[in-house]
Enzyme design. Structure first.
Site, PDB file in Angstrom:
ATOM      1  CG  ASN A   7       5.450   0.669  -3.322  1.00  0.00           C
ATOM      2  OD1 ASN A   7       6.293   0.119  -4.096  1.00  0.00           O
ATOM      3  ND2 ASN A   7       5.829   0.117  -2.153  1.00  0.00           N
ATOM      4  CE  LYS A   9       2.816  -0.825  -0.929  1.00  0.00           C
ATOM      5  NZ  LYS A   9       2.079  -0.804   0.666  1.00  0.00           N
ATOM      6  CG  HIS A  92       8.389  -1.454   1.268  1.00  0.00           C
ATOM      7  ND1 HIS A  92       6.949  -2.076   1.693  1.00  0.00           N
ATOM      8  CD2 HIS A  92       7.223  -0.445   1.238  1.00  0.00           C
ATOM      9  CE1 HIS A  92       5.482  -1.128   2.110  1.00  0.00           C
ATOM     10  NE2 HIS A  92       5.976  -0.442   0.868  1.00  0.00           N
ATOM     11  CD  GLU A 164       5.824   3.209   3.858  1.00  0.00           C
ATOM     12  OE1 GLU A 164       5.329   3.733   3.268  1.00  0.00           O
ATOM     13  OE2 GLU A 164       6.544   2.449   3.866  1.00  0.00           O
ATOM     14  N   GLY A 170      -1.473   0.301   3.727  1.00  0.00           N
ATOM     15  CA  GLY A 170      -2.528  -0.633   2.597  1.00  0.00           C
ATOM     16  C   GLY A 170      -3.599  -0.774   3.373  1.00  0.00           C
ATOM     17  CB  SER A 210      -4.061   4.682   4.430  1.00  0.00           C
ATOM     18  OG  SER A 210      -4.019   3.259   3.925  1.00  0.00           O
ATOM     19  N   GLY A 231       1.291   4.602  -1.974  1.00  0.00           N
ATOM     20  CA  GLY A 231       0.953   2.903  -2.822  1.00  0.00           C
ATOM     21  C   GLY A 231       0.221   2.479  -3.770  1.00  0.00           C
TER      22      GLY A 231
HETATM   23  P1  PGA Z   1      -0.314   2.531   0.814  1.00  0.00           P
HETATM   24  O1  PGA Z   1       1.352   1.946   0.569  1.00  0.00           O
HETATM   25  O2  PGA Z   1      -0.821   3.720   0.304  1.00  0.00           O
HETATM   26  O3  PGA Z   1      -1.152   1.629   0.034  1.00  0.00           O
HETATM   27  O4  PGA Z   1      -0.870   2.110   2.298  1.00  0.00           O
HETATM   28  C1  PGA Z   1       2.446   2.588   0.978  1.00  0.00           C
HETATM   29  C2  PGA Z   1       3.088   2.074   1.350  1.00  0.00           C
HETATM   30  O5  PGA Z   1       3.346   0.689   1.532  1.00  0.00           O
HETATM   31  O6  PGA Z   1       4.559   2.127   0.732  1.00  0.00           O
END
Ligand code: PGA
Length: 250
Positions: A7, A9, A92, A164, A170, A210, A231
């Site tokens: 993803n 984003k 999301h 999630e 994040g 993460s 992400g």
């Molecule tokens: P991240 O995001 O891997 O940066 O934690 C995951 C997501 O929001 O799908």
């Protein structure tokens, strides 16, 4: 085969997304993992063309529930199919936070996506109120009940779920394997109850939050999870290829 969703984003120009795609499409792992890239809307068409015949799927980060009409700024499921999408993220955590999406919106989006032949990945688990009460799983049942409201059993069978937890998205602080497996188990149980499906194991559940090349083993090594939604660690193509290699054990 494990599913690994990248993803992006709100990152990358069209050229950057295409460069990423060329590098990942050339990796040797794609026939052993179901990899899907979710670029911004602006890059969908160009990334589809760049993928060509490579075993990499493409999806959008959001969708509206109508096919066409006076809905400024929205993008319909048919338009996503038109630019090659096979998948779409629904609800999301960042859509819930910044665009104030509700579980009722998610339900409309899930139905519209499935109706157009897209496979939705329904994101859930980020309920700050429930987490504040010390129970990260408490919000799941209402997100499942409302989000899947109005879907037939067959439609529910088309939905892929992504657990999630908010604290992990994040932040660099992934859930523990136990927390991720508990979330997946709660989703399976909830879905089976709603859809009256006998086989909760048939429900596909991803973990997101993460995830890195260094922690994928903790999530995929023990059964209970069908894949990962990534992400930050998906943005740099070399890092993402390393993550794919770790998933397939290469
Ligand atoms: P991240 O995001 O891997 O940066 O934690 C995951 C997501 O929001 O799908």
């Amino acid at each position: 085969m494990a599913m690994v969703a990248a993803n992006f984003k709100m990152h990358k120009t069209v050229a950057q997304a295409c460069d990423w795609t060329r590098e990942v499409a050339g990796s040797p792992w794609l026939d052993r993992v179901e990899a899907i890239v979710f670029p911004s809307f602006t890059a969908l068409d160009a990334v589809t063309r760049t993928i060509g015949g490579a075993a990499l799927r493409i999806g959008a980060q959001d969708v509206f529930w109508e096919e066409a009409g006076a809905y400024t700024g929205m993008v319909s499921p048919l338009q996503l199919r038109d630019v090659g999408c096979s998948h779409v993220l629904v609800a999301h955590s960042e859509r819930r936070r910044y665009a104030h999406e509700t579980d009722a919106d998610a339900s409309r989006k899930l139905r519209a996506a499935i109706g157009a032949g897209l496979r939705p990945i329904y994101c859930l688990g980020d309920d700050p109120a429930a987490a504040g009460r010390g129970d990260p799983l408490a919000g799941l049942s209402s997100q499942l009940r409302e989000g899947l409201g109005g879907l037939t059993r067959a439609q529910i069978g088309q939905v892929i779920f992504a657990y999630e937890p908010g604290f992990a998205i994040g932040t660099g602080r992934a859930a523990s394997p136990r927390e991720a497996l508990d979330g997946a188990a709660a989703i399976r149980k909830g879905v089976a109850a709603i859809s009256q499906a006998e086989d909760a194991g048939a429900v596909r559940v991803l973990y997101g939050g993460s995830v890195t090349a260094d922690n994928v083993h903790a999530f995929l090594g023990r059964g209970g999870l069908d894949g990962l939604l990534v992400g930050t660690a998906s943005l740099e193509p070399g890092e993402f290829v390393r993550l794919l290699a770790a998933v397939v054990g290469g």
